[in-house]
Each structure stands twice: as structure tokens, then as C-alpha cells.
Enzyme design. Structure first.
Site, short mmCIF file in Angstrom:
data_model
loop_
_atom_site.label_atom_id
_atom_site.label_comp_id
_atom_site.label_asym_id
_atom_site.label_seq_id
_atom_site.Cartn_x
_atom_site.Cartn_y
_atom_site.Cartn_z
N LYS A 98 0.81 -1.22 0.00
CA LYS A 98 0.00 0.00 0.00
C LYS A 98 0.85 1.28 0.00
CE LYS A 98 -4.52 -1.39 1.60
NZ LYS A 98 -4.33 -2.81 2.01
N GLU A 120 -10.35 7.61 3.96
CA GLU A 120 -11.05 6.73 4.89
C GLU A 120 -10.19 5.47 5.00
OE1 GLU A 120 -12.07 7.07 1.67
OE2 GLU A 120 -11.41 5.06 1.11
N SER A 385 1.66 -9.78 -1.09
CA SER A 385 1.38 -8.34 -0.97
C SER A 385 1.77 -7.74 0.38
CB SER A 385 -0.10 -8.09 -1.25
OG SER A 385 -0.91 -8.89 -0.41
C1 LIG Z 1 -5.11 -3.89 1.58
C2 LIG Z 1 -4.38 -5.12 1.28
C3 LIG Z 1 -4.75 -5.96 0.20
C4 LIG Z 1 -5.95 -5.71 -0.66
O1 LIG Z 1 -5.94 -4.54 -1.41
P1 LIG Z 1 -5.74 -4.53 -2.99
O2 LIG Z 1 -6.09 -3.15 -3.37
O3 LIG Z 1 -6.67 -5.56 -3.58
O4 LIG Z 1 -4.33 -4.88 -3.25
C5 LIG Z 1 -3.96 -7.06 -0.07
N1 LIG Z 1 -2.89 -7.37 0.68
C6 LIG Z 1 -2.52 -6.62 1.74
C7 LIG Z 1 -1.33 -7.02 2.52
C8 LIG Z 1 -3.25 -5.46 2.07
O5 LIG Z 1 -2.88 -4.72 3.12
#
Ligand SMILES: *Cc1c(COP(=O)(O)O)cnc(C)c1O
Length: 406
Positions: A98, A120, A385
Site C-alpha cells: 500500500k 477513509e 502483498s
Molecule cells: C489492503 C491489502 C490488500 C488488498 O488490497 P488490494 O487493493 O486488492 O491490493 C492485499 N494485501 C494486503 C497485505 C493489504 O494490506
């Protein structure tokens, strides 16, 4: 279907922010000029050499990019012969992807002369990443959060405050994400001359799906180059989890023209009934929410349905418009993973590789493992992610230490 990447990037979305029939700007008239201003500023600034080189420096020195690609040798031995690789966004500063778009949004705010970032947050992950960007750029940060979420996500609220953000508690309605969006929009409407709205995924009105995709593309560009350097080849398939869709679109885009399979993984939660999952493409219909058109989970009247996943970052009842477009084109396949499968992957990756993934990312890992089990050879590259430190207490309380999953 063949895609030429530079043509694709030049033409998708169109000048009105449409990806085929999805996307656009669905806002009350009084909010339109504010988003128009952001769109115009972004178009002007994003090509400037100064903006690009400043963002590159931030990526390298502050975020710790490039994050590595890692070969999961022990997990591949367990599941193979197909080989599993991870793009390690868990090693990006603050522990997830993010920050990639929050730093971009913060830098844009600085170039536009804005003083404050407004957003938000649901689970608080976007709020923490944005508060980090605000501290870095010396900007004010105002994060709107439902009272219910504030109670559930105390550590993230503390982190935001520690970073200097003002957390606005929203008590209307169900006091969760939807009300927080409404509250943040109201605040933005009153202050858009001096502040900028920062959306946390590739959702919302144009230009956010475009801007956030561009800021997240470092994930896929790095991964493609790193994987080729490691193996001399492209992966046979790649996959990533899809909530709003930012980590996945950033990871997928640089691979769109390649002869590989691409899979977006939606959360199936506890089952296929409404309220049990958040698989917006798999089970949704076309509709408008939060200022854009896409696939949405909705009832007969078009009201958004409650979304659920064990991974709070995935429980959004919509999806970015570009995913809807890539689904209809057939270039990306969308499939689902249940809570239970994600939990299994969470424990497997922890025990076999020493990497505790975020529960969101565990969905992508689970799907990569599922693909690997079906194949006799080849390589699968999974986007990890984020890291799972935020999830360990919850997982230990509900699933123990994974004996039954290993
Ligand atoms: C917020 C988040 C997501 C989901 O958000 P996307 O916009 O779909 O990428 C995925 N993985 C993590 C670690 C997150 O914090």
C-alpha cells in the site's frame, strides 16, 4: 487475445476514465471539480522528469525497493515439481504494497501545493500507509474510520496517531467503511482547495484507478525483470489476491503482453451465499458504488451486500474497473480461495519458508499452491502483498499454531 503493452497503457483507460464499460466518474456535481483538478494535475505532473526521479529516489531510499523475488525451495519440494516464487512486497517499508501508491499520492499532493491528505480506512492498513507518507512529506493527515473498526483495529489506530495523523471516529449507520467513505467525502468537499483525497486501492472515481495502478506498477516491473534475471525465462503463471485490486493490477500489468497465464484470486470466505464472501467478479453484477462503475456484490434492488473475508483487506463489495475489463477481455482469469485454504497457506508458508504472510496474501499463496499441484513442471510467481504480523494474534486465537494444516 494479443495485447501490445504500450498501446494498452496509452489507451486504457480512455480520457474519461473508462475501461471499456467500467470506471468513469459518478459523483455529485459539487465534488466533480475536485476530482477533475486531481486528474488534470496528475496528467501534467506524472510525465515530468523531476516527479519521476523524486519518486524513484523515495522508492529506493525510504521504501527499500526493489523488494526481492524469492524462490520457495522447501515449499516447492513439498508441492512440486512445479516451482513457486514470491515477489516480496512484505519487505516494502510498513510491510505491504500500500505504501507504493501512498507515496505517489503524497508526492502529487506536494507538487499540487496541498497541505493535507484525507482518506477513509477500513481495517486501518491504508490509514497507516497514508499517515507514513504524510509524515515523510510533512503534510497533515486526516483519516476517517468507523467506530466499530476503531474498536477492532486498535494497533493500527495507535500507529496512525503515532505518525501524527488525526483519526476521525465515524459513528453514523453501521459505523464501518461505507460511513467512513461518506464522512471523508464530506470533509474533502469542504476543504479541497487545500487538501487532496487519497484512495487506498484502484477503485473510486477517475483518476484513482489509473493513478494507483501506475504507482503500483513498480511491483510487476521489478518482478518481471528479477524473475528473468534469476531463471532466464518468464514464469508460466502469475497470481495475486484481489480486494479492491491494487497489488494485483500493479503486479499484472507489466506481464499483460507476455505469453503467460494470469490469475486474480478473490476471497470466498465461508461459502458462496451472499454475506459469506467478497468475490465481486465471480458473484457480482455491474453497478455503481463509491463513484465508479464495476462488478459489485449487490441485492436485487442494487444495494451493496455485506462482504466478508477472514482477510479484512479483501472484504470490499466491489472491485477496480480495470479488473472488470480484463475479466471480460479474458486476459486475466479470476478464481476464488476460501478462508480455510488461505489459513492452510498461511501456516505452510510460515513453517516451510519462514515467511508469515498477511492473510490477504495467503489467498494468493494458496492459489499458487493449488496451481502447482495440478502441474508437472514450470514456475509460478506469486505476489506476497504483505507481511502477517498484523494477523498472528487472530490466527493463533482461532486456528492455533497450525498443527492440523501442516
Ligand atoms: C489492503 C491489502 C490488500 C488488498 O488490497 P488490494 O487493493 O486488492 O491490493 C492485499 N494485501 C494486503 C497485505 C493489504 O494490506
Amino acid at each position: 487475445m494479443d495485447i501490445n503493452l504500450s498501446t494498452y497503457l496509452r489507451t486504457v483507460p480512455d480520457e474519461n476514465g473508462y475501461y471499456g464499460e467500467y470506471g468513469g466518474v459518478y459523483l455529485p456535481d459539487e465534488l466533480r471539480p475536485a476530482f477533475q483538478e486531481i486528474a488534470e494535475a496528475y496528467q501534467a505532473i506524472c510525465h515530468s522528469a523531476q516527479f519521476i526521479s523524486e519518486l524513484r529516489r523515495i522508492r529506493r531510499q525510504f521504501q527499500g525497493r526493489p523488494t526481492p523475488v524469492y524462490h520457495c525451495e522447501r515449499l516447492s519440494r513439498l508441492i512440486g515439481p512445479c516451482q513457486l516464487y514470491l515477489k516480496r512486497e512484505d519487505l516494502n517499508h510498513t510491510g505491504a504494497h500500500k505504501l507504493n501508491h501512498c507515496m505517489g499520492e503524497g508526492l502529487l499532493a506536494k507538487y499540487m501545493g496541498k497541505k493535507k491528505l484525507i482518506a477513509e480506512t477500513g481495517a486501518g492498513q491504508h490509514g497507516v500507509a497514508l499517515a507514513t507518507a504524510a509524515a515523510f512529506f510533512g503534510l497533515e493527515c486526516e483519516v476517517h474510520m468507523g467506530a466499530v473498526d476503531i474498536a477492532k483495529q486498535a494497533p493500527n489506530v495507535t500507529r496512525m496517531k503515532m505518525l501524527g495523523a488525526k483519526v476521525i471516529e465515524v459513528t453514523e449507520g453501521n459505523a464501518t467503511l461505507k460511513e467512513a467513505v461518506d464522512s471523508a467525502f464530506r470533509s474533502y468537499l469542504q476543504s479541497y482547495k487545500t487538501s487532496i483525497y487519497c484512495i487506498g486501492s484502484v477503485v473510486g472515481p477517475h483518476p484513482f484507478p489509473l493513478m494507483v495502478r501506475d504507482f503500483q506498477m513498480c511491483v510487476g516491473s521489478e518482478a518481471r525483470e528479477q524473475f528473468m534475471e534469476m531463471t532466464g525465462l518468464l514464469p508460466d503463471a502469475i497470481c495475486a489476491c484481489v480486494g479492491g485490486g491494487s497489488n494485483s493490477i500493479g503486479f499484472f500489468t507489466p506481464f499483460l503482453a507476455d505469453p503467460i497465464e494470469i490469475f486474480g484470486v478473490e476471497p470466498l470466505g465461508k461459502g458462496t451465499k451472499p454475506g459469506q464472501h467478497a468475490a465481486s467478479i465471480t458473484y457480482g453484477k455491474k453497478g455503481v458504488l463509491h463513484g465508479f462503475e464495476s462488478y459489485l456484490l449487490q441485492d436485487e434492488k442494487g444495494e451493496p451486500l455485506p462482504a466478508y473475508s477472514v482477510a479484512s483487506g479483501l472484504d470490499y463489495p466491489g472491485v477496480g474497473p480495470e479488473h472488470a475489463y480484463l475479466h471480460d477481455l479474458g486476459r486475466v482469469k479470476y478464481d476464488t480461495v476460501t478462508d480455510e485454504e488461505a489459513i492452510e497457506a498461511f501456516f505452510k508458508l510460515s513453517r516451510y519458508e519462514g515467511i508469515i504472510p498477511a492473510l490477504e496474501s495467503a489467498h494468493a499463496v494458496a492459489y499458487g499452491m493449488k496451481l502447482a499441484r495440478q502441474r508437472k513442471s514450470g514456475a509460478i510467481l506469486i505476489n506476497c502483498s504483505g507481511r502477517g504480523d498484523k494477523d498472528v494474534d487472530y490466527v493463533a486465537e482461532h486456528y492455533g499454531f497450525g498443527e492440523k494444516y501442516l
